[in-house]
Write a protein that holds these residues in place. Structure first.
Motif, short mmCIF file in Angstrom:
data_model
loop_
_atom_site.label_atom_id
_atom_site.label_comp_id
_atom_site.label_asym_id
_atom_site.label_seq_id
_atom_site.Cartn_x
_atom_site.Cartn_y
_atom_site.Cartn_z
N SER A 1 2.99 16.74 -8.72
CA SER A 1 3.01 15.91 -9.92
C SER A 1 1.74 15.09 -10.00
O SER A 1 1.04 14.89 -9.00
N SER A 2 1.47 14.59 -11.19
CA SER A 2 0.32 13.73 -11.43
C SER A 2 0.71 12.75 -12.52
O SER A 2 1.56 13.04 -13.37
N ILE A 3 0.07 11.60 -12.52
CA ILE A 3 0.32 10.66 -13.60
C ILE A 3 -0.14 11.23 -14.93
O ILE A 3 0.31 10.80 -16.00
N ASP B 1 -6.31 19.20 -16.27
CA ASP B 1 -6.69 19.92 -15.05
C ASP B 1 -5.92 19.42 -13.84
O ASP B 1 -5.87 20.10 -12.81
N LEU B 2 -5.32 18.23 -13.93
CA LEU B 2 -4.61 17.65 -12.79
C LEU B 2 -3.20 18.22 -12.63
O LEU B 2 -2.57 18.02 -11.59
N GLN B 3 -2.70 18.91 -13.65
CA GLN B 3 -1.37 19.51 -13.54
C GLN B 3 -1.37 20.60 -12.46
O GLN B 3 -2.20 21.51 -12.48
N ASN B 4 -0.45 20.46 -11.51
CA ASN B 4 -0.28 21.43 -10.41
C ASN B 4 -1.47 21.48 -9.47
O ASN B 4 -1.61 22.41 -8.68
N ALA B 5 -2.34 20.47 -9.53
CA ALA B 5 -3.48 20.42 -8.60
C ALA B 5 -3.07 19.75 -7.30
O ALA B 5 -2.06 19.03 -7.23
N PRO C 1 7.20 7.46 -13.39
CA PRO C 1 8.44 8.24 -13.46
C PRO C 1 8.33 9.59 -12.76
O PRO C 1 7.44 10.39 -13.05
N GLY C 2 9.20 9.81 -11.79
CA GLY C 2 9.20 11.06 -11.03
C GLY C 2 8.50 10.98 -9.69
O GLY C 2 8.64 11.89 -8.87
N SER D 1 0.85 -1.20 0.00
CA SER D 1 0.00 0.00 0.00
C SER D 1 0.88 1.24 0.00
O SER D 1 1.86 1.32 0.75
N ILE D 2 0.52 2.20 -0.84
CA ILE D 2 1.24 3.48 -0.94
C ILE D 2 0.21 4.59 -0.94
O ILE D 2 -0.80 4.51 -1.66
N GLU D 3 0.45 5.61 -0.14
CA GLU D 3 -0.50 6.73 -0.08
C GLU D 3 0.23 8.00 0.32
O GLU D 3 1.16 7.97 1.14
N GLY D 4 -0.17 9.12 -0.27
CA GLY D 4 0.43 10.40 0.09
C GLY D 4 -0.10 11.50 -0.80
O GLY D 4 -0.83 11.25 -1.77
N ASN D 5 0.26 12.74 -0.45
CA ASN D 5 -0.11 13.88 -1.27
C ASN D 5 0.92 14.06 -2.38
O ASN D 5 2.06 13.61 -2.28
N ASN D 6 0.53 14.74 -3.44
CA ASN D 6 1.36 14.78 -4.64
C ASN D 6 2.39 15.91 -4.63
O ASN D 6 2.98 16.23 -5.67
N ILE D 7 2.67 16.49 -3.47
CA ILE D 7 3.68 17.54 -3.38
C ILE D 7 4.91 16.99 -2.66
O ILE D 7 4.81 16.44 -1.57
N ASN D 8 6.09 17.10 -3.29
CA ASN D 8 7.29 16.51 -2.72
C ASN D 8 8.08 17.53 -1.90
O ASN D 8 7.64 18.67 -1.69
N SER D 9 9.27 17.13 -1.44
CA SER D 9 10.08 17.98 -0.57
C SER D 9 10.59 19.23 -1.28
O SER D 9 10.99 20.20 -0.63
N MET D 10 10.58 19.24 -2.62
CA MET D 10 10.99 20.40 -3.40
C MET D 10 9.81 21.30 -3.72
O MET D 10 9.92 22.24 -4.51
#
Length: 484
Positions: free
Chosen positions: A156-158, A199-203, A463-464, A143-152
């Protein structure tokens, strides 16, 4: 050819855990060996190549069968508990799985060649063994879960992956297994120049993936060995190998704060079933120049998988403005062959009269030598990737057994180096700690073993998007046998 490229890319994105493509992933998966053998051999870290007189000899160094003085029937049921902890963008998710299976069962028949004692060197006995060994266990839950904002502070979105693959291609020519599904579900949208946005870019998105895997690698072994004057032992094993692997996964992206006008969530469900058949040969030799030491060597040919068949399908759905759009692909069948790496083993054991032994095993396998083939596809790029991603491993196993007749105590340790090259972000080197207890007499035996394994590496959602993965296994084995 186009269809084959599609499945390679698709599974690269959503099936691959540590590798860049399905092919490399499967080449490694079906080349590595996991827990196998009897409870006794596992308790001493698998360092049983020079000890012999154990059913595990068929799979390690078949010359060890020549040490048998009596015939034997044994079997080993096992219980596995595997736990995965994945940390993705600071969020930790944990999952586990219990599984029970048969580690091995089989028979070894030992026959004396002469009933007359002689001072002259002679072949004293021969042995024939056959049975079943489980070489790898694929039962697992992740299981993997988290928000799409990283330490930088980058989101990101698929959908970014779909856009990168779709740009410059008209909607009618998009891949039917990934980019067209994203287009049909309104995840990516084209402009007049066939460039795509989403619409998912930068959301602000929550991302989640669950993976369930089942199956294993099983081997039917047929072995022959001989004992020359209790000084030289030789043996050979022919292995008939079978693969079964099933993977069901679901990837999701969810609008965290209900901030997108139309999008609520999307799901990608993938199903992969693999079956395969192969054959290998193991050759071994042991020498005992003195009663207190025995050493040997073994070579395992590549396993020649002459038939592997993948069956893959995908379901892509999205909740757009409270309307569910769902599309399912037709099953895609992909057939190929695989040669796993050659293995070289060295073994030594020191015997302390009748009190026990100390044993050491070394194993070399170069995973960059794995090769994939098909009648209608060259696999040139995939085999090149195998050479560039993988490297040789140097696996060390050590164990000790102490006899408190009729009780025997055992302990062991094994270290498997990483199959990835040093410039890879992956590791997955493995450490295994084991211990056990046994009861033995002239006619029967019962052995119990506990083994704990741990490894760490990286898992790719796409990727990413990388997670830190920790894997631990708790394995309980019970061997029972009768001598006659």
């Amino acid at each position: 050819m186009k269809t084959k490229s599609i499945i390679i890319t698709v599974i690269a994105m959503l099936f691959a855990g540590t590798l860049s493509a399905q092919n490399e992933n499967e080449a490694l998966r079906y080349s590595q060996m996991g827990f196998s053998g009897t409870a006794r051999s596992t308790a001493v870290g698998g360092a049983f190549g020079a000890v012999g007189a154990d059913f595990s000899s068929l799979a390690i160094n078949p010359a060890g069968m020549g040490v048998y003085k009596k015939s034997e029937i044994s079997f080993t049921p096992a219980l596995y508990y595997t736990k995965n902890i994945n940390t993705y963008n600071g969020t930790e998710a944990e999952d586990f799985k219990y599984s029970m299976n048969l580690s091995n069962f089989g028979m070894v028949f030992s026959a004396p060649l002469s009933s007359i004692e002689s001072d002259k060197p002679q072949w004293k006995s021969i042995q024939f063994g056959f049975g079943f060994n489980k070489l790898a266990n694929f039962n697992n839950n992740i299981s993997i879960e988290g928000n799409n904002i990283n330490s930088m502070n980058v989101r990101s979105s698929i959908a970014d992956v779909f856009i990168g693959k779709a740009n410059g291609i008209s909607p009618s020519n998009l891949s039917s297994y990934d980019t067209y599904l994203a287009y049909d579900c309104y995840i990516i949208n084209p402009d007049t120049n066939n460039m795509y946005t989403s619409d998912l870019q930068n959301a602000d998105l929550k991302q989640r993936k669950t993976i369930n895997t089942k199956g294993g690698i099983n081997e039917w072994a047929f072995s022959f060995s001989g004992n020359y004057n209790d000084v030289l032992f030789i043996g050979a094993t022919v292995g008939l190998v079978g693969i079964t692997y099933k993977e069901n996964s679901q990837y999701e992206e969810i609008d965290r704060f209900d901030s997108l006008r139309y999008f609520n969530n999307m799901k990608i469900k993938d199903n992969l079933t693999t079956d395969g058949s192969g054959v290998n040969l193991k050759l071994g030799i042991l020498a005992q120049p003195a009663k207190f030491i025995r050493f040997g060597a073994a070579i395992h040919t590549p396993t020649f998988y002459y038939k592997i068949e993948d069956n893959y399908s995908r379901t892509f759905s999205a909740d757009i403005d409270s309307t569910i759009r769902e599309f399912k692909t037709d099953p895609l069948v992909f057939k190929y062959e695989l040669n796993t790496p050659l293995r070289l083993l060295g073994n030594v054991a020191f015997f302390i009269k009748k009190s026990g032994f100390i044993s050491l095993d070394y194993e070399y396998a170069d995973y960059s030598r794995a090769r994939m083939r098909a009648d209608d596809y060259t696999f040139v790029d995939e085999n090149k990737n195998i050479k560039e991603l993988f490297t040789a491993t140097h696996n060390i196993r050590a164990g000790v057994e102490y006899n408190l007749s009729p009780i025997t105590l055992r302990a062991g340790y094994a270290h498997n180096t990483t199959p990835f090259k040093s410039n890879s972000v992956n590791s997955y080197q493995r450490d295994i700690y084991s211990g056990g207890i046994g009861f033995r007499n002239a006619n029967y035996f019962i052995d119990f073993t506990y083994a704990y394994a741990k490894s760490e590496g990286k898992y790719y959602l796409y990727p990413g998007a990388i997670t830190d993965q920790k894997i631990t296994s708790n394995n309980f084995m019970l061997s029972m046998g009768v001598k006659f």
